[in-house]
Motif scaffolding. Structure first.
Motif, PDB file in Angstrom:
ATOM      1  N   THR A   6       0.831  -1.206   0.000  1.00  0.00           N
ATOM      2  CA  THR A   6       0.000   0.000   0.000  1.00  0.00           C
ATOM      3  C   THR A   6       0.870   1.262   0.000  1.00  0.00           C
ATOM      4  N   LYS A   8       1.341   3.192   2.232  1.00  0.00           N
ATOM      5  CA  LYS A   8       2.034   3.394   3.511  1.00  0.00           C
ATOM      6  C   LYS A   8       3.523   3.070   3.402  1.00  0.00           C
ATOM      7  N   GLN A  51       5.769  -9.491   4.792  1.00  0.00           N
ATOM      8  CA  GLN A  51       4.948  -8.962   5.876  1.00  0.00           C
ATOM      9  C   GLN A  51       5.692  -9.016   7.205  1.00  0.00           C
ATOM     10  N   CYS A  54       8.408  -6.109   7.262  1.00  0.00           N
ATOM     11  CA  CYS A  54       7.950  -4.738   7.049  1.00  0.00           C
ATOM     12  C   CYS A  54       7.788  -4.027   8.397  1.00  0.00           C
ATOM     13  N   ASP A  57       2.997  -1.441  10.113  1.00  0.00           N
ATOM     14  CA  ASP A  57       1.841  -2.343  10.188  1.00  0.00           C
ATOM     15  C   ASP A  57       0.866  -2.115   9.037  1.00  0.00           C
ATOM     16  N   ASN A  58       0.323  -3.208   8.530  1.00  0.00           N
ATOM     17  CA  ASN A  58      -0.706  -3.195   7.490  1.00  0.00           C
ATOM     18  C   ASN A  58      -0.291  -2.480   6.210  1.00  0.00           C
ATOM     19  N   THR A  59       0.975  -2.543   5.888  1.00  0.00           N
ATOM     20  CA  THR A  59       1.458  -1.972   4.624  1.00  0.00           C
ATOM     21  C   THR A  59       1.387  -2.996   3.508  1.00  0.00           C
ATOM     22  N   ILE A  61      -0.674  -6.117   2.293  1.00  0.00           N
ATOM     23  CA  ILE A  61      -1.981  -6.715   2.558  1.00  0.00           C
ATOM     24  C   ILE A  61      -2.368  -7.665   1.422  1.00  0.00           C
TER      25      ILE A  61
END
Length: 86
Positions: A6, A8, A51, A54, A57-59, A61
């Motif tokens: 994402t 992010k 994941q 990284c 967080d939640n970059t 997905i």
């Protein structure tokens, strides 16, 4: 399903060298994942290494556009594994 990086993403360079399928590369602005090469590390690891490494967080997905079952990910892994060996 393949994974997606994402906006992010901070371009920290942690994910790219960890990908066993060489599915991650630098895009125009941030790193990108090639859905044709991403198996979510099926065939290599129990969880996707990108994941795990990284720092944000939640970059990385699941890609909602590229939906694949675990069986499809295994099939993709087997095809890539054999074609990379040739």
């Amino acid at each position: 399903m393949a994974l997606l990086i994402t906006k992010k993403c901070i371009n920290c360079d942690m994910c790219e060298p960890e990908c066993p399928n060489q599915a991650i590369s630098m895009g125009p602005e941030i790193y990108e994942i090639d859905p044709n090469r991403c198996t979510e590390c099926v065939g290599h690891y129990e969880t996707p290494t990108c994941q795990k490494v990284c720092p944000i967080d939640n970059t990385i997905i699941p890609d909602p556009i590229v939906v694949e079952s675990n069986e499809q990910l295994w099939e993709k892994f087997v095809v890539m594994y054999h074609s990379d060996r040739l």
